[in-house]
Scaffold this active site. Structure first.
Site, PDB file in Angstrom:
ATOM      1  N   THR A   1       0.827  -1.209   0.000  1.00 47.31           N
ATOM      2  CA  THR A   1       0.000   0.000   0.000  1.00 47.31           C
ATOM      3  C   THR A   1       0.861   1.258   0.000  1.00 47.31           C
ATOM      4  OG1 THR A   1      -1.720  -1.214   1.182  1.00 47.31           O
ATOM      5  CG2 THR A   1      -1.915   1.183   1.156  1.00 47.31           C
ATOM      6  N   CYS A   2       1.932   1.246   0.745  1.00 46.78           N
ATOM      7  CA  CYS A   2       2.828   2.407   0.793  1.00 46.78           C
ATOM      8  C   CYS A   2       3.467   2.636  -0.576  1.00 46.78           C
ATOM      9  CB  CYS A   2       3.903   2.204   1.855  1.00 46.78           C
ATOM     10  SG  CYS A   2       3.245   1.966   3.528  1.00 46.78           S
ATOM     11  N   ALA A   3       3.923   1.571  -1.190  1.00 43.94           N
ATOM     12  CA  ALA A   3       4.532   1.670  -2.514  1.00 43.94           C
ATOM     13  C   ALA A   3       3.525   2.212  -3.526  1.00 43.94           C
ATOM     14  CB  ALA A   3       5.064   0.317  -2.946  1.00 43.94           C
TER      15      ALA A   3
END
EC number: 1.11.1.24
Length: 165
Positions: free
Chosen positions: A59-61
């Site tokens: 999700t961060c990526a």
């Protein structure tokens, strides 16, 4: 203190995001070249703070990729992706992904997480930053905030970008 979840389990953060209409707290973050960037470096431009636990999670990526794509077409807007990851991790990820329209800043040796109320104080992510987006106007005033309630969820990109208008 705010409560967010990770896969449905609640965890606490150090405080609350700065209020809309307030001056953004100053910060010092470490860039991939190990130099320091500060809020003052972005004065005169709109700034999106894309804040997340770790670049090495899906999700961060995805948030970095999506803001990179959006930022490439926005004039007078900077995006600063902030995590407690070491600068080397951000450099590796951005280099491998061809990410070149956002800046990255590591909070690993700063009080950013405390100052923005986003550092996890309980749970397995203690010391990392809760997923959030903070949008600042050209004068460093907060015009939009979102602390994502479920850490595994993406932020509301459309709302964050609409706040830039």
């Amino acid at each position: 203190m705010a409560t967010v979840t990770l896969k449905g389990t609640p965890f606490e953060t150090a405080g609350s995001l700065p209020a809309v209409g307030s001056a953004a707290p100053d910060f010092e973050l470490v860039k991939t070249d190990l130099s320091v960037t500060k809020l003052a470096d972005y004065k005169g431009t709109k700034l999106v703070l894309n804040i997340f636990p770790s670049i090495d999670t899906p999700t961060c990526a995805t948030s970095v990729r999506k803001f990179n794509e959006s930022a490439s077409s926005l004039k007078g807007v900077n995006v600063l992706c902030v995590s407690a990851d070491l600068p080397f991790a951000a450099a590796r990820f951005c280099g491998a992904e061809g990410i070149d329209s956002v800046d990255t800043g590591s909070s690993f040796r700063s009080t950013f997480g405390q100052d923005y109320g986003l550092v996890f104080t309980t749970g397995p992510l203690v010391g990392l930053l809760s997923r959030a987006v903070v949008v600042l106007n050209e004068d460093g005033q907060v015009v939009y905030t979102e602390q994502v309630a479920e850490t595994a969820d993406e932020p509301n990109y459309d709302a964050a970008l609409a706040a830039l208008a």
